[in-house]
Design a protein around this motif. Sequence first.
Motif, PDB file in Angstrom:
ATOM      1  N   MET A   1      43.565  22.562  66.880  1.00 24.08           N
ATOM      2  CA  MET A   1      44.446  21.393  67.005  1.00 24.08           C
ATOM      3  C   MET A   1      43.885  20.197  66.225  1.00 24.08           C
ATOM      4  O   MET A   1      44.644  19.461  65.593  1.00 24.08           O
TER       5      MET A   1
ATOM      6  N   GLU B   1      44.314  20.922  62.456  1.00 22.25           N
ATOM      7  CA  GLU B   1      45.727  20.817  62.067  1.00 22.25           C
ATOM      8  C   GLU B   1      46.316  19.444  62.373  1.00 22.25           C
ATOM      9  O   GLU B   1      47.520  19.245  62.219  1.00 22.25           O
ATOM     10  N   GLN B   2      45.481  18.509  62.820  1.00 24.98           N
ATOM     11  CA  GLN B   2      45.881  17.135  63.118  1.00 24.98           C
ATOM     12  C   GLN B   2      46.957  17.068  64.201  1.00 24.98           C
ATOM     13  O   GLN B   2      47.847  16.224  64.163  1.00 24.98           O
ATOM     14  N   ARG B   3      46.851  17.976  65.177  1.00 16.76           N
ATOM     15  CA  ARG B   3      47.803  17.988  66.289  1.00 16.76           C
ATOM     16  C   ARG B   3      47.179  17.532  67.595  1.00 16.76           C
ATOM     17  O   ARG B   3      47.859  17.484  68.619  1.00 16.76           O
TER      18      ARG B   3
ATOM     19  N   ASN C   1      46.188  15.326  70.505  1.00 19.95           N
ATOM     20  CA  ASN C   1      46.802  14.132  71.090  1.00 19.95           C
ATOM     21  C   ASN C   1      48.126  13.750  70.419  1.00 19.95           C
ATOM     22  O   ASN C   1      48.466  12.578  70.317  1.00 19.95           O
ATOM     23  N   LEU C   2      48.853  14.761  69.988  1.00 15.28           N
ATOM     24  CA  LEU C   2      50.175  14.545  69.402  1.00 15.28           C
ATOM     25  C   LEU C   2      51.227  14.872  70.466  1.00 15.28           C
ATOM     26  O   LEU C   2      51.337  16.009  70.907  1.00 15.28           O
TER      27      LEU C   2
ATOM     28  N   GLN D   1      54.823  15.701  71.757  1.00 22.86           N
ATOM     29  CA  GLN D   1      56.023  16.340  71.228  1.00 22.86           C
ATOM     30  C   GLN D   1      57.035  16.426  72.362  1.00 22.86           C
ATOM     31  O   GLN D   1      56.814  17.140  73.344  1.00 22.86           O
TER      32      GLN D   1
ATOM     33  N   GLU E   1      58.008  13.143  67.841  1.00 19.59           N
ATOM     34  CA  GLU E   1      56.562  13.229  67.891  1.00 19.59           C
ATOM     35  C   GLU E   1      55.966  11.832  67.817  1.00 19.59           C
ATOM     36  O   GLU E   1      56.494  10.961  67.139  1.00 19.59           O
TER      37      GLU E   1
ATOM     38  N   PHE F   1      51.808   9.968  68.060  1.00 16.31           N
ATOM     39  CA  PHE F   1      50.367  10.120  68.245  1.00 16.31           C
ATOM     40  C   PHE F   1      49.913   9.258  69.419  1.00 16.31           C
ATOM     41  O   PHE F   1      50.279   8.087  69.517  1.00 16.31           O
TER      42      PHE F   1
ATOM     43  N   ARG G   1      43.341  12.404  60.643  1.00 21.07           N
ATOM     44  CA  ARG G   1      43.370  13.043  59.318  1.00 21.07           C
ATOM     45  C   ARG G   1      41.971  13.029  58.687  1.00 21.07           C
ATOM     46  O   ARG G   1      41.513  14.017  58.124  1.00 21.07           O
TER      47      ARG G   1
END
Length: 160
Positions: A53, A56-58, A60-61, A63, A70, A72, A139
Motif C-alpha cells: 500500500m 502504491e501510494q494507497r 491512508n487513502l 475510498q 478518494e 488522502f 509519493r
Amino acid sequence: MARLKTLPAILPKEPGAMSIKRMEEMRCPACGREQRMLVWSAVNAKDPEAALMVREQRVNLFQCEVCGAEAFVDESVLYHDMEKRYCIQYVSKAAMGSEAYYATLTKRGTVILDAVSQRIVDNNGESYFNHPHFVFSIREMAAYIMFRELCAAFGQEVDA
C-alpha cells in the motif's frame, strides 16, 4: 476529510512486526457518507500488504464505498525495513505546524526516543531508528523505498 471517531490502535500480532493501524470513522468529502477505514501510523516492510500500500501510494487513502471518491488522510507514517536497516518518516502537514512534534526531535533532526525504546535500540544496534529519512509526501516515501530497493539489489558491498 472529516474524521468522526477514532477507535483504539490495532497492534501487531507478531513480536517485532510493528505495523500500527487503527480504525477511524470518516465522512466522504464528496457525498457525505460515513464509513470506517484503516489509518496507518507505522508500516513494517515485513508486512507485505501494508508495504505494498505504501509503494502504491494507497496508504491512508480514503475510498468511498458509495460514490468512489478518494481523499488522502494526512497522517504521519513511519515506514521501516528491519532487514535493510532504514526507516522513513512521512511528516503530515499537521505535524509540520506542531511544536509538540518538534519536541520529539533534536536540533539536528534526529529522533528522541523514550528511555525504554532508546535502550532497546542501543542494545540491538538499531540506531537507524534515531535517523529516519524524512519525507513530505507519500509519493516521496514510495520513491525513496524504490531507491533503497535498487541500492540493495545493485549497490556495492563496502566495509563501514
